[in-house]
Write an enzyme that holds these catalytic residues in place. Sequence first.
Site, PDB file in Angstrom:
ATOM      1  N   ASN A  59      38.902 -46.158 -37.312  1.00 22.04           N
ATOM      2  CA  ASN A  59      37.780 -47.005 -36.915  1.00 22.04           C
ATOM      3  C   ASN A  59      36.775 -46.195 -36.127  1.00 22.04           C
ATOM      4  O   ASN A  59      37.116 -45.225 -35.450  1.00 22.04           O
ATOM      5  CB  ASN A  59      38.271 -48.212 -36.096  1.00 22.04           C
ATOM      6  CG  ASN A  59      38.345 -47.910 -34.618  1.00 22.04           C
ATOM      7  OD1 ASN A  59      37.326 -47.924 -33.919  1.00 22.04           O
ATOM      8  ND2 ASN A  59      39.541 -47.589 -34.135  1.00 22.04           N
TER       9      ASN A  59
ATOM     10  N   CYS B  28      37.491 -43.103 -25.396  1.00 22.32           N
ATOM     11  CA  CYS B  28      37.035 -43.549 -26.710  1.00 22.32           C
ATOM     12  C   CYS B  28      36.496 -42.364 -27.505  1.00 22.32           C
ATOM     13  O   CYS B  28      35.625 -41.641 -27.029  1.00 22.32           O
ATOM     14  CB  CYS B  28      35.946 -44.603 -26.588  1.00 22.32           C
ATOM     15  SG  CYS B  28      35.374 -45.164 -28.207  1.00 22.32           S
TER      16      CYS B  28
ATOM     17  N   GLY C  53      47.543 -47.225 -36.129  1.00 24.01           N
ATOM     18  CA  GLY C  53      48.494 -47.830 -37.050  1.00 24.01           C
ATOM     19  C   GLY C  53      49.825 -47.085 -37.063  1.00 24.01           C
ATOM     20  O   GLY C  53      49.991 -46.071 -36.370  1.00 24.01           O
TER      21      GLY C  53
END
Lengths: 305, 252
Positions: free
Chosen positions: A69, A130, A218
């Site tokens: 992402n 981030c 994930g």
Amino acid sequence: MAELRVRIGALELKNPILSASGTFGYGLEFSGMMDIRKIGAFCTKGLSLKPRAGNQMPRICETPGGMINSIGLENVGIDAFETEKMPAIRKTGATVIANFFGDTEADYIEAARRLAAMDGVHALEMNVSCPNVDKGGIEFGGDPAFLEKLTAAVKKAAAGKTLIVKLSPNVADIRPFASAVENGGGDAISAINTLKGMSIDVKTRRPKIKRVFGGLSGPAIKPVALKMVYECVKTVKIPVIGIGGIASLDDVLEFLIAGASAVQVGTMNFVEPSICQRLAEELNVYCDREGIARVSALVGTLRTG
Amino acid sequence: MWFGADKTMKSKIVSSREVKRGYFRMEFEFSGDAAPGQFVMLKVAEHNDPLLRRPMSIAGLENGVMSVIFKVVGRGTALLAEKRAGDHIDVIGPFGTVFTPPQTGPVLLVGGGIGVAPLLFWMKRNPPRAAAAFIGGATENDILCADEFSEVHIATENGSHGRKGLVTAPLVEHPVYRDKTGYLLACGPTGMLKAIDQLAAKDGLRGELSLEERMGCGFGVCLGCVCDTTGGRKRMCVEGPVFKTGEVLWRN
């Protein structure tokens, strides 16, 4: 019924299963799909003093056992969070960990001060990691000395609220950063944020993410996350919250055995919106079946040598 | 939001057939309600690879059986295509906004490829309202469900079925379009929707567009499917997939 309660700083959680920032919106989106009171806490989407529109599309792509992402910290801003989201969140009875970030040290301090004072916010999680913005990431999370200073300043602004600092895995050695959080007075570490990753559409020869690379998450990242959490646990005495690819009870147990005091479930919330609730229930059943009276007795029980 | 009676999300597949080469229509049990324009998220694999659910427009929901139409484009949809009647599929939804045309007046349906799915659902729920359907695709093989619409106009890019060219050509010639009384409901590839949006603005028609996009979650938390609109940045899965004409700020 086993004792599932765990303590992170001043914060007591009813169980060690939390949902991770950026995968759980503002909690309200899961209404009707799961009971938010049944999980330890939820971490809000990362909040900043001013709203942010985030990055251009495409922002996500699927990868083997995971996804990349590059959302770019899109969020409603702390003002709108307080007036538009928080009243409804309070009604849910959820335990709320407000995740936040800033572009400058002053932003971080002010965001922490605002959120710590907000009715219904139980703890803070500071994002210094981030991978998807030009600022607000690496310059704060990339230098242990600065991270220690920032943690100390933010802890002061947090006025007694538990401060968790979320670390980046995109460093050569995570241990100096874990130490920096502890030395700066942080109450806990959460790790890991996403790993930098990239994917290419071979037909168009274009990156699948507009900004070329993004953050990989994930089940694919779980072994990397587990190793880094283990390193943090070995380095500091403050609690570590394990994050990275958790999709099953066994995954939860692995992180606890490695020494995490609690875990956050991230990407799998997209796939199975009720997964945090399910894992909390399964953890309880597991402890009862195995004769484990307190879940904290599992923490750090890795047998080596 | 719907979960099965046993609190799992498994639905029994009633039928699955290849309606055109590479295109499948799957029907499964679904006990909740849904409205035309909405979509469901289907899990394609038993385990976590491929990881993410696939969004599918609802093509019909009648007597507890929901249908979807999909094209095999990759590993995920190939796994879906292997499922057979009697198998189970993990479904969550419905999600998203619905078509809300005015209470009266003729409606023109415009679909490209699998974009016919929500239009079929709308037509079944509002049979007398659909003045005509316009279905487009690259080739004859990409024209789906045309025989289920009463008045239908077909266009293919290679001319192998119907008119040669884009689906907008027969649309703009239709009397209900030309007299500006028609309300447009369209779903299909972005290029087609953008063309229809621009035509509608130029010709003074109104309508709604259902956008297609890859989605991470389908319920508004991953922020992976946003688009810019006159009302600001919107999530296609929650504030969409159905937007009014003139609302979307097209990217290029």
